[in-house]
Design a protein around this motif. Structure first.
Motif, PDB file in Angstrom:
ATOM      1  N   ARG A  37       0.825  -1.213   0.000  1.00  0.00           N
ATOM      2  CA  ARG A  37       0.000   0.000   0.000  1.00  0.00           C
ATOM      3  C   ARG A  37       0.855   1.256   0.000  1.00  0.00           C
ATOM      4  O   ARG A  37       0.527   2.239  -0.662  1.00  0.00           O
ATOM      5  CB  ARG A  37      -0.939  -0.004   1.197  1.00  0.00           C
ATOM      6  N   ARG A  39       3.877   1.515  -1.274  1.00  0.00           N
ATOM      7  CA  ARG A  39       4.454   1.633  -2.622  1.00  0.00           C
ATOM      8  C   ARG A  39       3.451   2.238  -3.583  1.00  0.00           C
ATOM      9  O   ARG A  39       3.791   3.061  -4.424  1.00  0.00           O
ATOM     10  CB  ARG A  39       4.869   0.257  -3.149  1.00  0.00           C
ATOM     11  N   ARG A  40       2.214   1.814  -3.461  1.00  0.00           N
ATOM     12  CA  ARG A  40       1.169   2.337  -4.340  1.00  0.00           C
ATOM     13  C   ARG A  40       0.976   3.833  -4.115  1.00  0.00           C
ATOM     14  O   ARG A  40       0.790   4.593  -5.052  1.00  0.00           O
ATOM     15  CB  ARG A  40      -0.136   1.587  -4.080  1.00  0.00           C
ATOM     16  N   ARG A  41       1.036   4.248  -2.867  1.00  0.00           N
ATOM     17  CA  ARG A  41       0.876   5.669  -2.544  1.00  0.00           C
ATOM     18  C   ARG A  41       2.081   6.495  -2.965  1.00  0.00           C
ATOM     19  O   ARG A  41       1.931   7.597  -3.452  1.00  0.00           O
ATOM     20  CB  ARG A  41       0.673   5.867  -1.040  1.00  0.00           C
ATOM     21  N   GLY A  43       4.793   5.557  -5.022  1.00  0.00           N
ATOM     22  CA  GLY A  43       5.353   5.384  -6.346  1.00  0.00           C
ATOM     23  C   GLY A  43       6.869   5.271  -6.319  1.00  0.00           C
ATOM     24  O   GLY A  43       7.534   5.456  -7.327  1.00  0.00           O
ATOM     25  N   GLU A 114      -5.021   0.668 -15.612  1.00  0.00           N
ATOM     26  CA  GLU A 114      -3.639   1.140 -15.508  1.00  0.00           C
ATOM     27  C   GLU A 114      -3.400   2.345 -16.412  1.00  0.00           C
ATOM     28  O   GLU A 114      -2.730   3.300 -16.022  1.00  0.00           O
ATOM     29  CB  GLU A 114      -2.660   0.015 -15.860  1.00  0.00           C
ATOM     30  N   ASP A 146      -8.878   6.071  -4.539  1.00  0.00           N
ATOM     31  CA  ASP A 146      -9.000   4.743  -3.939  1.00  0.00           C
ATOM     32  C   ASP A 146     -10.444   4.368  -3.632  1.00  0.00           C
ATOM     33  O   ASP A 146     -10.728   3.225  -3.310  1.00  0.00           O
ATOM     34  CB  ASP A 146      -8.174   4.657  -2.659  1.00  0.00           C
TER      35      ASP A 146
END
Length: 184
Positions: A37, A39-41, A43, A114, A146
């Motif tokens: 999570r 990493r997703r936030r 980048g 994506e 999200d």
């Protein structure tokens, strides 16, 4: 290491007493999903890993602050997202990718979702979002991108529900202004 059947709350109680093995077990249980999570936030893998490490250091130091209310995972996420926001504040904003980059990815084998996320992150909206403060950006992402409710976002970000609503309102106001200026 052999895992125990202790609940997360019991592990926190053990951690507050200085039990390093309890911390190791809590890290093993939660670091995977937390890192994904983050990493997703962020980048940025390095930034996400730093925030995760800082979060578990905070857990080690402040495990006694858990009041037993709510899910331990949500409490951990609140700590982790605040650490990520602190890390983001400490570094300069990245340069936004222009539409040429988005066009290059648009024809690739990426899914429609994506492609949309790339367009949002690296198009005019991404440029405008990069100019938001980390707090406003986090609230906007949690609710708009999200799809969380404002109550869920409040729990996730570790701030009051009204604060999330205010941040979203301010973020939308700033984004609207920035995007309208881009049209003129």
């Amino acid at each position: 290491m052999e895992t125990t059947t202790a609940s997360d709350a019991e592990l926190l109680a053990q951690i507050s007493s200085g039990d390093e093995s309890a911390l190791r077990e809590l890290v093993e249980r939660h670091s995977g999903w937390l890192l994904l999570r983050l990493r997703r936030r962020a980048g940025d893998d390095d930034l996400a890993a730093t925030a995760l490490q800082d979060a578990f250091i905070a857990v080690w130091r402040q495990a006694g602050r858990y009041r037993g209310e709510g899910d331990v995972g949500a409490w951990l996420w609140g700590i982790a997202i605040r650490r990520l926001i602190s890390c983001l504040r400490a570094r300069p904003a990245p340069l936004a990718l222009r539409e040429e980059v988005v066009a290059r990815y648009a024809g690739s084998a990426l899914s429609a979702e994506e492609q949309l996320l790339i367009a949002v992150e690296h198009g005019d909206l991404g440029d405008a979002m990069a100019r938001l403060s980390p707090e406003l950006r986090a609230a906007f992402r949690a609710t708009v991108l999200d799809g969380l409710t404002t109550k869920e976002a409040a729990q996730l970000l570790g701030v009051p529900h009204g604060t999330v609503k205010s941040r979203i309102r301010l973020a939308r106001m700033h984004l609207r202004r920035d995007l309208m200026e881009g049209l003129t």
